[in-house]
Design an enzyme around this catalytic site. Structure first.
Site, PDB file in Angstrom:
ATOM      1  N   GLU A  84       0.844  -1.204   0.000  1.00  0.00           N
ATOM      2  CA  GLU A  84       0.000   0.000   0.000  1.00  0.00           C
ATOM      3  C   GLU A  84       0.875   1.248   0.000  1.00  0.00           C
ATOM      4  O   GLU A  84       0.749   2.110   0.869  1.00  0.00           O
ATOM      5  CB  GLU A  84      -0.936  -0.022   1.210  1.00  0.00           C
ATOM      6  CG  GLU A  84      -1.879  -1.205   1.167  1.00  0.00           C
ATOM      7  CD  GLU A  84      -2.955  -1.161   2.238  1.00  0.00           C
ATOM      8  OE1 GLU A  84      -2.755  -0.495   3.263  1.00  0.00           O
ATOM      9  OE2 GLU A  84      -3.994  -1.817   2.044  1.00  0.00           O
ATOM     10  N   GLU A  89      -5.564  -7.694  -1.499  1.00  0.00           N
ATOM     11  CA  GLU A  89      -6.062  -8.012  -0.163  1.00  0.00           C
ATOM     12  C   GLU A  89      -7.540  -7.704  -0.197  1.00  0.00           C
ATOM     13  O   GLU A  89      -7.927  -6.548  -0.366  1.00  0.00           O
ATOM     14  CB  GLU A  89      -5.425  -7.121   0.908  1.00  0.00           C
ATOM     15  CG  GLU A  89      -4.031  -7.499   1.301  1.00  0.00           C
ATOM     16  CD  GLU A  89      -3.426  -6.497   2.299  1.00  0.00           C
ATOM     17  OE1 GLU A  89      -4.170  -5.877   3.075  1.00  0.00           O
ATOM     18  OE2 GLU A  89      -2.197  -6.345   2.264  1.00  0.00           O
TER      19      GLU A  89
HETATM   20  C1  GAL Z   1      -4.041  -3.345   4.951  1.00  0.00           C
HETATM   21  C2  GAL Z   1      -2.590  -3.754   5.044  1.00  0.00           C
HETATM   22  C3  GAL Z   1      -2.443  -5.048   5.799  1.00  0.00           C
HETATM   23  C4  GAL Z   1      -3.225  -4.971   7.076  1.00  0.00           C
HETATM   24  C5  GAL Z   1      -4.662  -4.645   6.795  1.00  0.00           C
HETATM   25  C6  GAL Z   1      -5.542  -4.491   8.005  1.00  0.00           C
HETATM   26  O1  GAL Z   1      -4.181  -2.001   4.677  1.00  0.00           O
HETATM   27  O2  GAL Z   1      -2.013  -3.882   3.781  1.00  0.00           O
HETATM   28  O3  GAL Z   1      -1.095  -5.284   6.053  1.00  0.00           O
HETATM   29  O4  GAL Z   1      -2.656  -3.995   7.876  1.00  0.00           O
HETATM   30  O5  GAL Z   1      -4.739  -3.423   6.146  1.00  0.00           O
HETATM   31  O6  GAL Z   1      -5.549  -5.607   8.757  1.00  0.00           O
END
Ligand code: GAL
Length: 903
Positions: free
Chosen positions: A183, A271
């Protein structure tokens, strides 16, 4: 003769006579705008996120990965945590629980693709977002091309990249893609993004490089073009946010539609939210509800059709544990259960069942790997919205029918095989993906208003499993050259034949079974289930198994089908495979052959298990040590300056009273929820909250709590010692890529006497990294430094436990033996009851498995993974009870969280 014998011995000793396993075949990886391809074949990547560093038991990695695979995932997304491997600059450890080679070998063995995500920055709610604490002392902004940081991250990559490179698909391994950074959206530096990729390529990484853009395509840059661009740019999406306390509130962070960032690469949901951090300490069951089956059906199925994405990384499939000081302080506590489909204690939930229904579908139906937007069939009821995609080669159509409030509608559906009126019922906050024009094995599926979960060719016939919500009506239409014979084996199904179409009408109830033969096609067994009965099916290759228990694997050899399965009670098992004999584990299971041509039997459950009561506690106060050997704070107070980076730090401030001192003003920065405690000459002055997350405009939080402690009157010339115990909570992340949060110091940052400017000379003592358990295992309690938490410590002179504890640290130790049945899996937790102003650090066989915060909640049960816990032998529990005020700690017990027979 003798020379020959000698040669033979030599060959055996050197191993040259042992046959070497043939190297696994290498594959090519490529992609186009639709999907990844392996050896030219399209792949739908359906992966779940797993953090090996949150499960310090390599034995259990297999268990979790097998469960992930059994749910229909064909891949895992894996972060690699720099800090977990590097206790100090230049020091790297990939042994024991940090053996990522072993992890990658396992994924290969299980046939799971890997998206490798080595950062260097990973976020992930781990301390420092994966940056080692020592990086805080390195000059130059992290996550930029500053030389200081560049040298540091290249050091990490020089260790991790070669490991990942040798496990790539292109070398016969499992790594199918490589994700750079995380990110990377604020304070971006394209040269840095480019260098990460150049460094990977130079290390032999030749699979596609990806990035996970936060949080929808409105964020820039997307790294889809220009310097630093990756080959497959992906998007992270958490539409449900993290408000677990209001699990009914839907989509506060938007519609969650995965977006296309590149015309040349597949749409990648890098994700996609599959759980939540428990920001408001509502408990992970609430997070599981927030991200439960209804959300999964509506959002995940929408993604399939709105975006045509063929690459998914569901975050998390299994969350695990922030053991030791692994967790970042602001967002998480010990458990990182995440409300995931597989719980922290490795149990399957209703979310697992939903993953299975969807995962089997995307795996079975190949035309889904290559689709374009298509015209959706108009819906007669506006409450049911329709959207569609179609495969340009096969014509197969996929129609999303979704509804927020629920509704019944008739679709005017122009399928590849003709125009039909298709009645559908969609529940509230529900969605269906319906298929039309599909060559299903040797059959032609014209359309179905039931969802297709999977199908297979087994024993010369097609077997298809369709399902719908209990009580709703379903119809399935198949095409034949002539009227086939229809035999309803179970349930109530009406059939009609007209114009080449065999139409089956039924209600979704239990599991109906229909055998269709003739009609110019191979025989077909249709299994028509409900959401619930469909989820009882498991598939491995061509073998379908129905059992309410977990099935880990199934293979057929000759006329024997062999399963590996877990049971938590006596359960039924039914196997659809061309076999006459059923073996489960190592035992033959008596079966009967059903009218569906399957084998049916019964599996027995586990024997009951009792865990010992924890008794015989002995206690000892934290040692009162002579501080003459401690580190002199001659370069300021923060503990990181001296390499004391994890957990507690003790400070001693010596001064000679001038007589006018009235108070001491302290400022400690611990990270959120940290506290510190103060004594003068052994008398407790009290405690305060430590400073917390800095934001960009206040790099060091100026308001760490009360901070001012009144001193008792001190006669002039009195030697005085201030003792301060600072309970640090882990390091902030660097989400904003500007160092302000991440480089926030820990420990004391300010100390002054009030009423006099008497000089105070400070010394401090903090943690030493544990060479076996890793850099996060222990902090700097004096008991930890003295090894009181370790199994070998002799506590013979410790006393029986008192009822009430004075403020400060009291250590407890006891032992217990376990001998759990060898073929049973009994996840065990350490349970703490009681509330009050105290906290407990718990160590099991020396491993720090969590912190019970009686003053904050919500966690009471702390999972102890087998491996850390000796399930056959003696175990040592040590507790460091940190009382902020006089406290009476509640009871501590061992609790079983499940009981399965494993075969
Ligand atoms: C995303 C991030 C992950 C984790 C997730 C929240 O933004 O890439 O590493 O932090 O949020 O659990």
């Amino acid at each position: 003769m003798r020379r020959l014998a000698l040669l033979l011995v030599l060959l055996l000793v050197t191993g040259a006579a042992t046959p070497v396993a043939a190297a696994a075949p290498a594959h090519t990886v490529s992609y186009d705008r639709y999907s990844l391809k392996v050896d030219g074949e399209r792949v739908f990547l359906w992966s779940g996120e797993f953090h090996y560093f949150r499960l310090p038991s390599p034995e259990l990695w297999r268990d979790v990965l097998e469960k992930i695979r059994a749910a229909g995932f064909n891949g895992v997304s894996l972060y690699f945590n720099w800090a977990y491997h590097s206790p100090a600059p230049g020091e790297y450890d990939f042994s024991g629980v940090r053996d990522v080679d072993r992890l990658l070998r396992l994924t290969e063995e299980l046939g799971l693709y890997v998206v490798a995500r080595p950062g260097p920055y990973i976020n992930a709610e781990v301390s420092g977002g994966g940056f080692p604490a020592w990086l805080k002392q390195v000059d130059g902004r992290a996550r930029s091309s500053d030389p200081g940081y560049t040298a540091a991250y290249r050091e990490w990559l020089s260790h991790i990249n070669p490991i990942l490179a040798r496990h790539q698909i292109t070398r016969g391994g499992s790594v199918i893609a490589y994700n750079v950074e995380n990110e990377y959206a604020a304070n971006t530096d394209a040269q840095y993004m480019q260098d990460l990729q150049d460094t990977a390529r130079a290390a032999g990484i030749d699979v596609p490089i990806t990035h996970n853009q936060c949080c929808d395509a409105s964020w820039t840059p997307t790294w889809a073009s220009g310097l630093g661009a990756v080959q497959i740019p992906g998007v992270d999406d958490y539409p449900q946010s993290f408000e677990c306390q209001t699990p009914d509130v839907w989509g506060p962070w938007g519609p969650g539609t995965t977006e296309r960032l590149s015309d040349n690469a597949p749409v990648y949901a890098a994700e996609y939210q599959a759980g939540a951090i428990d920001l408001n300490r509502a408990g992970y069951d609430r997070c599981r509800e927030l991200t439960g089956p209804s959300y999964m059906r509506y959002f995940y199925k929408s993604n399939l059709i709105t975006s045509g994405a063929t690459m998914f990384g569901y975050y998390m499939a299994f969350g695990g544990t922030n053991w030791g000081w692994l967790g970042q302080p602001n967002d998480v506590y010990t458990s990182y259960d995440y409300g995931a489909a597989i719980t922290e204690s490795r149990q399957l939930t209703d979310k697992y069942a939903e993953f299975k229904r969807q995962g089997y579908f995307v795996r079975a139906v190949e035309p889904l790997r290559h689709t374009d937007t298509a015209t959706a069939p108009p819906s007669s009821d506006a409450a049911v919205e329709t959207l569609a995609r179609a495969n340009p080669s096969t014509g197969t159509q996929f129609v999303l029918a979704r509804s927020l409030d629920g509704g019944s509608s008739t679709l005017d559906w122009s399928t590849p095989d003709g125009r039909y009126s298709v009645p559908v019922t969609v529940g509230a906050r529900d969605a269906l993906v319906l298929v039309a024009g599909y060559d299903l094995g040797g059959q032609r599926l014209v359309w179905s208003s039931s969802e297709l979960m999977t199908h297979t060719r087994s024993g010369g016939r097609d077997v298809a499993l369709l399902y719908g919500r209990t009580g709703t009506d379903g119809s399935t239409v198949l095409r034949y050259g002539s009227r086939p014979a229809v035999q309803v084996l179970a349930g109530s199904v009406r059939s009609s034949f007209a114009g080449g179409d065999l139409k089956l009408d039924y209600r979704h109830e239990g599991l109906s079974r229909v055998l269709v033969t003739g009609g110019g096609r191979p025989p077909m067994l249709l299994l028509l289930g409900t959401n619930e009965t469909a989820a009882e099916f498991w598939q491995f290759g061509s073998v379908l198994v129905r059992s309410p228990s977990l099935v880990r694997d199934a293979t057929v050899s000759g006329s024997t089908v062999t399963l590996r399965a877990d049971t938590s009670a006596r359960t039924s098992v039914e196997v659809f495979a061309p076999a006459r004999r059923l073996v489960v584990g190592h035992g033959v299971v008596p079966t009967r052959t059903t009218s569906s041509g399957s084998l049916a039997g019964t599996l027995r459950g586990p024997d009951p298990v009792r865990l010992p009561t924890l008794t015989g506690w002995r206690t000892q106060r934290e040692p009162v040590a002579d501080d003459s050997g401690w580190t002199v704070a001659d370069r300021g107070l923060p503990s990181g300056t001296y390499g004391y980076d994890q957990g507690h730090v003790w400070y001693r401030g010596h001064f000679t009273a001038g007589g006018t001192e009235t108070a001491v003003k302290l400022n400690a920065i611990t990270g959120k929820n940290g506290v510190y405690q103060v004594w003068l000459n052994g008398t407790y002055l009290g405690w305060a909250k430590g400073g917390t997350q800095a934001d960009s405009d206040a790099p060091v939080n100026p308001d760490p709590g009360p901070g001012t402690f009144t001193l008792p009157p001190l006669a002039p010339g009195t030697p005085a010692v201030l003792s301060v115990l600072v309970g640090n909570m882990g390091h902030n992340d660097d989400w904003t890529a500007d160092d302000t949060r991440f480089k926030q110091p820990r420990g004391l940052v300010g100390a002054a006497l009030i009423g006099a400017d008497t000089p105070v000379s400070w010394r401090l003592r903090g943690n030493e990294p544990d060479p076996v358990r890793g850099p996060f295992n222990t902090g700097g309690l004096l008991g930890e430094r003295a090894g009181w938490h370790l199994p070998g410590h002799r506590s013979g002179d410790w006393r029986p436990a008192p009822d009430t504890l004075a403020p400060g640290v009291t250590w407890y130790r006891t032992e217990f033996a376990l001998d759990l049945p060898r073929d049973q899996d009994v996840p065990v937790a350490l349970r703490f009851d009681g509330t009050g102003a105290y906290r407990v650090l718990m160590y099991v066989n020396g491993w720090q498995m969590g912190q019970f915060t009686a003053d904050l909640g919500p966690q009471k049960e702390f999972v102890l993974p087998a491996g850390v816990l000796r399930t056959h032998g003696k175990n040592t529990v040590a507790l460091a009870v940190i009382a902020l005020e006089e406290s009476t700690p509640g009871p501590v017990s061992l609790v079983p969280l499940a009981n399965h027979r494993v075969r």
